[in-house]
Design an enzyme around this catalytic site. Sequence first.
Site, PDB file in Angstrom:
ATOM      1  N   GLY A  87      39.747  37.432  36.112  1.00  0.00           N
ATOM      2  CA  GLY A  87      39.063  36.146  36.222  1.00  0.00           C
ATOM      3  C   GLY A  87      37.637  36.399  36.640  1.00  0.00           C
ATOM      4  O   GLY A  87      37.403  36.898  37.735  1.00  0.00           O
ATOM      5  N   HIS A  88      36.697  36.147  35.737  1.00  0.00           N
ATOM      6  CA  HIS A  88      35.293  36.382  36.068  1.00  0.00           C
ATOM      7  C   HIS A  88      34.549  35.051  36.126  1.00  0.00           C
ATOM      8  O   HIS A  88      34.616  34.268  35.191  1.00  0.00           O
ATOM      9  CB  HIS A  88      34.651  37.299  35.023  1.00  0.00           C
ATOM     10  CG  HIS A  88      35.156  38.706  35.098  1.00  0.00           C
ATOM     11  ND1 HIS A  88      34.895  39.668  34.162  1.00  0.00           N
ATOM     12  CD2 HIS A  88      35.917  39.316  36.038  1.00  0.00           C
ATOM     13  CE1 HIS A  88      35.471  40.805  34.530  1.00  0.00           C
ATOM     14  NE2 HIS A  88      36.104  40.612  35.656  1.00  0.00           N
ATOM     15  N   LYS A 103      32.310  41.296  39.607  1.00  0.00           N
ATOM     16  CA  LYS A 103      31.741  42.005  38.457  1.00  0.00           C
ATOM     17  C   LYS A 103      31.135  41.024  37.447  1.00  0.00           C
ATOM     18  O   LYS A 103      30.137  41.325  36.822  1.00  0.00           O
ATOM     19  CB  LYS A 103      32.830  42.824  37.740  1.00  0.00           C
ATOM     20  CG  LYS A 103      33.416  43.923  38.594  1.00  0.00           C
ATOM     21  CD  LYS A 103      34.508  44.677  37.860  1.00  0.00           C
ATOM     22  CE  LYS A 103      35.786  43.891  37.688  1.00  0.00           C
ATOM     23  NZ  LYS A 103      36.528  43.579  38.910  1.00  0.00           N
ATOM     24  N   SER A 160      24.020  42.081  45.933  1.00  0.00           N
ATOM     25  CA  SER A 160      24.185  40.672  45.598  1.00  0.00           C
ATOM     26  C   SER A 160      24.340  39.890  46.902  1.00  0.00           C
ATOM     27  O   SER A 160      25.156  40.233  47.748  1.00  0.00           O
ATOM     28  CB  SER A 160      25.422  40.507  44.710  1.00  0.00           C
ATOM     29  OG  SER A 160      25.704  39.134  44.562  1.00  0.00           O
ATOM     30  N   THR A 172      48.078  47.609  37.975  1.00  0.00           N
ATOM     31  CA  THR A 172      48.227  46.898  36.713  1.00  0.00           C
ATOM     32  C   THR A 172      48.642  47.920  35.655  1.00  0.00           C
ATOM     33  O   THR A 172      48.793  49.106  35.955  1.00  0.00           O
ATOM     34  CB  THR A 172      46.933  46.126  36.362  1.00  0.00           C
ATOM     35  OG1 THR A 172      47.208  45.247  35.269  1.00  0.00           O
ATOM     36  CG2 THR A 172      45.779  47.059  36.011  1.00  0.00           C
ATOM     37  N   THR A 215      41.071  33.692  41.451  1.00  0.00           N
ATOM     38  CA  THR A 215      40.594  32.812  40.369  1.00  0.00           C
ATOM     39  C   THR A 215      41.733  32.519  39.396  1.00  0.00           C
ATOM     40  O   THR A 215      41.773  31.459  38.787  1.00  0.00           O
ATOM     41  CB  THR A 215      39.491  33.504  39.514  1.00  0.00           C
ATOM     42  OG1 THR A 215      39.102  34.712  40.123  1.00  0.00           O
ATOM     43  CG2 THR A 215      38.311  32.625  39.289  1.00  0.00           C
ATOM     44  N   GLN A 271      39.716  44.063  36.636  1.00  0.00           N
ATOM     45  CA  GLN A 271      40.520  44.625  37.727  1.00  0.00           C
ATOM     46  C   GLN A 271      39.686  45.662  38.506  1.00  0.00           C
ATOM     47  O   GLN A 271      38.472  45.545  38.536  1.00  0.00           O
ATOM     48  CB  GLN A 271      41.829  45.246  37.221  1.00  0.00           C
ATOM     49  CG  GLN A 271      42.867  44.225  36.771  1.00  0.00           C
ATOM     50  CD  GLN A 271      42.651  43.732  35.359  1.00  0.00           C
ATOM     51  OE1 GLN A 271      42.404  44.520  34.471  1.00  0.00           O
ATOM     52  NE2 GLN A 271      42.743  42.443  35.151  1.00  0.00           N
TER      53      GLN A 271
HETATM   54  P1  IMP Z   1      49.401  42.390  36.539  1.00  0.00           P
HETATM   55  O1  IMP Z   1      48.090  42.939  36.083  1.00  0.00           O
HETATM   56  O2  IMP Z   1      49.510  40.889  36.342  1.00  0.00           O
HETATM   57  O3  IMP Z   1      50.577  43.132  36.013  1.00  0.00           O
HETATM   58  O4  IMP Z   1      49.479  42.561  38.142  1.00  0.00           O
HETATM   59  C1  IMP Z   1      49.592  43.843  38.757  1.00  0.00           C
HETATM   60  C2  IMP Z   1      48.766  43.894  40.049  1.00  0.00           C
HETATM   61  O5  IMP Z   1      47.378  43.872  39.747  1.00  0.00           O
HETATM   62  C3  IMP Z   1      49.010  42.707  40.989  1.00  0.00           C
HETATM   63  O6  IMP Z   1      48.894  43.169  42.334  1.00  0.00           O
HETATM   64  C4  IMP Z   1      47.868  41.777  40.685  1.00  0.00           C
HETATM   65  O7  IMP Z   1      47.560  40.924  41.762  1.00  0.00           O
HETATM   66  C5  IMP Z   1      46.744  42.785  40.437  1.00  0.00           C
HETATM   67  N1  IMP Z   1      45.693  42.271  39.551  1.00  0.00           N
HETATM   68  C6  IMP Z   1      45.741  42.140  38.215  1.00  0.00           C
HETATM   69  N2  IMP Z   1      44.577  41.655  37.742  1.00  0.00           N
HETATM   70  C7  IMP Z   1      43.772  41.506  38.797  1.00  0.00           C
HETATM   71  C8  IMP Z   1      42.402  41.083  38.942  1.00  0.00           C
HETATM   72  O8  IMP Z   1      41.698  40.764  37.979  1.00  0.00           O
HETATM   73  N3  IMP Z   1      41.925  41.065  40.213  1.00  0.00           N
HETATM   74  C9  IMP Z   1      42.661  41.456  41.279  1.00  0.00           C
HETATM   75  N4  IMP Z   1      43.927  41.870  41.196  1.00  0.00           N
HETATM   76  C10 IMP Z   1      44.477  41.901  39.965  1.00  0.00           C
END
Ligand code: IMP
Length: 429
Positions: free
Chosen positions: A40-41, A16, A411, A237, A297, A222
């Site tokens: 992480g972008h 994204k 892309s 999340t 990332t 996310q």
């Molecule tokens: P939390 O957001 O750290 O609580 O993690 C909850 C779940 O969301 C876990 O499976 C993480 O790996 C996933 N997750 C959170 N942020 C990202 C993201 O930016 N990309 C991919 N997975 C994410």
Amino acid sequence: MPSLVIVGAQWGDEAKGKMIDVLGGDASYVVRWSGGNNAGHTVIIGDQTFKFQLIPAGILHPGTVSIIGGGMVVCPKHLIEEIDRTREQRAELGELIVSPAAHVVFPYHRLLDALEEEARGENKIGTTSRGIGPAYTDKVSRIGIRMGEFVDPDIFAKRLRDVLAVKNRLLRMFDHAEIEFDALHAEYAAYAEKIRPYVKDAESRLFSAYQAGERILFEGAQGTFLDLDHGTYPYVTSSHPIAGGACLGTGLGPRHIDRVLGVAKAYTTRVGEGPFPTELNDSIGQAIRDAGHEYGTVTGRPRRCGWLDLVALRHSAAINSLSGWVMTRLDVLSGLEEIRVATAYKLPSGETKSLPGSMAEWAQAEPVYQTFKGWSGNLRPCRQWDELPAEARTFLEFVAEETGVPIAVVSVGPDRAETIIVRPDALWG
Ligand code: IMP
């Protein structure tokens, strides 16, 4: 058509950030609405790589205002490091605004994230350990500290003392050492000083911008299936990455969202635990991981890789009310003899085109695949739809047909320039 939402249509990491950068130059405002530094972008411009976790990627456009929305949870230490690092990389940046409603992430949130994961044992979620869940828990429990309070020295000291008393009780329950108020307060009060100039009334500024017809780009973090309500609960999340979250997390109402683009990889990845019917635990999965450098990332964890899942994408198209697809990382699939796409799931109760309703059903879902001929060659120089191999176009046309949503952008590489705008009318209008 001044407002456009960019939403992750899968389990996050759909590239994204690159799209925000591509479209950010046309926007007056770029706004994040949910999550924190669990996101992480990455943005690559020529030989420079920028990594953002809290600041909207729009900051790279000097004429653009970037907003950290009220629905976010913000680690102040991380924010300051990110501001300093980005300033070192690039002299001219856009304005940054932090909503007073955003919640602050403290070290006790990170500690509790780790302690709670450990306590879950084999039921762990696989969080990013950034304290995101515990910070949102405090928000819902109505004991969180918001940015507006954080940057007011008197209010902050009182709130922190009160909240810390509760958190120290919890830490004792986990047999963990308590956190001492004075040191924590001194460290965080210094961060608050640095962040204060950025904390402004984001909500009314955004509404005025919309009324003035300025272009607003909402930067999703996310992905749809990590949404607290609509994702694969409990492997989600703690916020709302779906398009509807853009309203909740910024205060702009639903009638003020004009377009929604869903970003999806040409295959699927997921980090952390949870259902993933099209996952490939074989050499093809590894080949995709290698070709796509599929490592997190934020945490560096290897991402789980698998085929594109149209059962999931159809659902995503519906709940995000998508107006177009941004299909990313098409280049990664080059060289595979055949490419598979799940169109349905087989369950003990029969075949279905809908998402399973429970974790038990998710665990039993077997994908039903349609197979496409692969293509070879380097797609990265392609700039027009017609320059893509015929097999790649057939694959993309199938995605559009099955989901009922047109392909707006493709892309073909990480750089800003490696982008095919298929339907310019599906962007800002
Ligand atoms: P939390 O957001 O750290 O609580 O993690 C909850 C779940 O969301 C876990 O499976 C993480 O790996 C996933 N997750 C959170 N942020 C990202 C993201 O930016 N990309 C991919 N997975 C994410």
